[in-house]
Scaffold this motif. Structure first.
Motif, short mmCIF file in Angstrom:
data_model
loop_
_atom_site.label_atom_id
_atom_site.label_comp_id
_atom_site.label_asym_id
_atom_site.label_seq_id
_atom_site.Cartn_x
_atom_site.Cartn_y
_atom_site.Cartn_z
N THR A 1 17.89 25.94 84.26
CA THR A 1 19.07 26.76 83.97
C THR A 1 19.98 26.94 85.17
OG1 THR A 1 17.82 27.96 82.28
CG2 THR A 1 19.84 28.99 83.09
N LYS A 2 19.44 27.35 86.30
CA LYS A 2 20.29 27.60 87.48
C LYS A 2 20.94 26.32 87.97
CE LYS A 2 18.26 28.53 91.37
NZ LYS A 2 17.53 29.20 92.48
N LEU A 3 20.17 25.24 88.01
CA LEU A 3 20.70 23.98 88.51
C LEU A 3 21.78 23.43 87.59
CD1 LEU A 3 20.35 22.04 90.88
CD2 LEU A 3 18.64 20.80 89.54
N HIS B 1 26.63 27.95 94.80
CA HIS B 1 26.51 27.16 96.02
C HIS B 1 25.04 27.00 96.35
CE1 HIS B 1 26.30 31.19 97.95
NE2 HIS B 1 27.38 31.46 97.22
N CYS B 2 24.73 25.86 96.96
CA CYS B 2 23.31 25.53 97.14
C CYS B 2 22.69 26.20 98.35
CB CYS B 2 23.10 24.02 97.21
SG CYS B 2 23.77 23.21 98.68
N SER B 3 23.52 26.59 99.33
CA SER B 3 23.01 27.24 100.53
C SER B 3 23.62 28.62 100.66
CB SER B 3 23.33 26.40 101.78
OG SER B 3 22.73 25.13 101.70
N GLU B 4 22.90 29.50 101.29
CA GLU B 4 23.37 30.88 101.47
C GLU B 4 24.66 30.90 102.29
OE1 GLU B 4 21.48 35.23 102.78
OE2 GLU B 4 20.33 33.37 103.05
N GLY B 5 25.61 31.74 101.89
CA GLY B 5 26.84 31.90 102.66
C GLY B 5 28.09 31.45 101.95
N GLY B 6 27.96 30.54 100.98
CA GLY B 6 29.13 30.08 100.24
C GLY B 6 29.19 28.57 100.13
N ILE B 7 30.28 28.09 99.53
CA ILE B 7 30.49 26.65 99.38
C ILE B 7 30.52 25.99 100.76
CG2 ILE B 7 32.13 24.87 98.67
CD1 ILE B 7 30.94 26.03 96.27
N SER B 8 29.75 24.95 100.92
CA SER B 8 29.68 24.26 102.21
C SER B 8 29.63 22.75 102.00
CB SER B 8 28.45 24.72 102.99
OG SER B 8 27.26 24.21 102.39
N MET B 9 29.61 22.04 103.12
CA MET B 9 29.47 20.59 103.04
C MET B 9 28.13 20.20 102.42
SD MET B 9 32.31 19.31 104.05
CE MET B 9 31.92 17.58 104.32
N ASP B 10 27.17 21.12 102.42
CA ASP B 10 25.91 20.88 101.70
C ASP B 10 26.19 20.59 100.23
OD1 ASP B 10 24.77 21.60 104.10
OD2 ASP B 10 23.83 23.43 103.36
N ASP B 11 27.13 21.37 99.65
CA ASP B 11 27.45 21.21 98.23
C ASP B 11 28.21 19.92 97.98
OD1 ASP B 11 26.55 23.85 97.06
OD2 ASP B 11 27.88 24.57 98.64
N VAL B 12 29.12 19.60 98.88
CA VAL B 12 29.88 18.36 98.74
C VAL B 12 28.92 17.17 98.64
CG1 VAL B 12 31.54 16.82 99.84
CG2 VAL B 12 31.89 19.30 99.92
N ASP B 13 27.91 17.18 99.48
CA ASP B 13 26.95 16.08 99.50
C ASP B 13 25.98 16.15 98.31
OD1 ASP B 13 25.54 13.83 100.83
OD2 ASP B 13 23.94 15.30 101.01
N LEU B 14 25.38 17.31 98.09
CA LEU B 14 24.37 17.44 97.04
C LEU B 14 24.95 17.28 95.65
CD1 LEU B 14 21.44 18.05 96.20
CD2 LEU B 14 22.06 20.49 96.20
N TRP B 15 26.06 17.96 95.37
CA TRP B 15 26.61 17.91 94.01
C TRP B 15 27.00 16.48 93.62
CZ3 TRP B 15 31.02 16.46 91.44
CH2 TRP B 15 31.12 16.87 90.11
N PHE C 1 20.37 27.92 96.25
CA PHE C 1 20.51 29.35 96.50
C PHE C 1 21.05 30.10 95.28
CE2 PHE C 1 23.07 33.01 97.90
CZ PHE C 1 22.07 33.76 98.53
N SER C 2 22.08 29.55 94.64
CA SER C 2 22.67 30.21 93.48
C SER C 2 23.37 29.18 92.61
CB SER C 2 23.68 31.29 93.91
OG SER C 2 24.92 30.69 94.29
N GLU C 3 23.87 29.62 91.49
CA GLU C 3 24.58 28.71 90.59
C GLU C 3 25.99 28.38 91.09
OE1 GLU C 3 26.40 31.58 87.16
OE2 GLU C 3 24.22 31.28 87.15
#
Length: 203
Positions: A180-182, A150-164, A146-148
């Protein structure tokens, strides 16, 4: 036997927890550790999960030999640590049952000498074709993030914990080309969590 690692304990509560994602959710919901609700729940994104599955074999082939070969990560500085990793982490096209065995005479698993040979061969092999595939997959993922920040819309989530955490492992692969964004996403979350990337030891 079953691997159980109680890596988080609250002695005054007689509380022990061994699963990393559960630990994060526990800390984020307990006021004793600061403000709560800082990490949003997982969104259940099927596109990201499908992407992760699509690169599983590719990343096992590239990452696992490099973890062992670098010798710079603390858990791999000793020979016993490197051998323990090789013993328990199969390389494609092998699956875990044929790599590790099941403890029976009928299926003792692959000899350690053969495992060491396969890891050495994987590390010595020209990575160019696999890097081409990896770099194409990173471009694909860049469109999903979604952005540089957080990966999902709305903010930092458990999605980021897992993906990052999964993407961090790619930084040990020399020649990986980050859109660039990634790349900004990787660096921003590295700074936010005070967890370094592996770029300086990439092979």
């Amino acid at each position: 036997g079953k691997k159980i690692a109680p890596i988080f304990a609250i002695p005054e509560d007689d509380f022990i927890m061994g699963e990393s994602l559960d630990i994060i959710e526990k800390i984020d919901s307990d006021e004793r550790y600061g403000a709560t609700g800082q990490v949003l729940p997982a969104t259940g994104r099927k596109d990201v999960k499908a992407w992760q599955k699509s690169v599983q074999i590719l990343l096992r082939t590239l990452q696992r030999p490099r973890y062992v070969a670098t010798g710079l990560l603390p858990e791999f500085q000793q020979l016993d640590g490197r051998h323990a990793f090789i013993k328990n982490h199969q390389l494609p096209p092998y699956e875990k049952p044929e790599w590790k065995g099941d403890g029976t005479d009928e299926n003792p698993g692959m000899p350690m000498e053969e495992k060491l040979k396969l890891y050495a061969e994987a590390m010595a092999k020209d990575p160019a074709p696999l890097l081409e595939d990896l770099n194409a997959k990173l471009i694909e993922l860049d469109d999903m993030v979604f952005s540089e920040h957080h990966c999902s819309e709305g903010g930092i989530s458990m999605d980021d914990v897992d993906l990052w955490a999964r993407l961090r492992s790619i930084t040990i692969i020399k020649g990986a080309q980050w859109p660039t964004k990634l790349r900004a996403y990787m660096e921003n979350l590295s700074a936010l969590g005070d967890v370094p990337l592996y770029d300086q030891m990439a092979l």
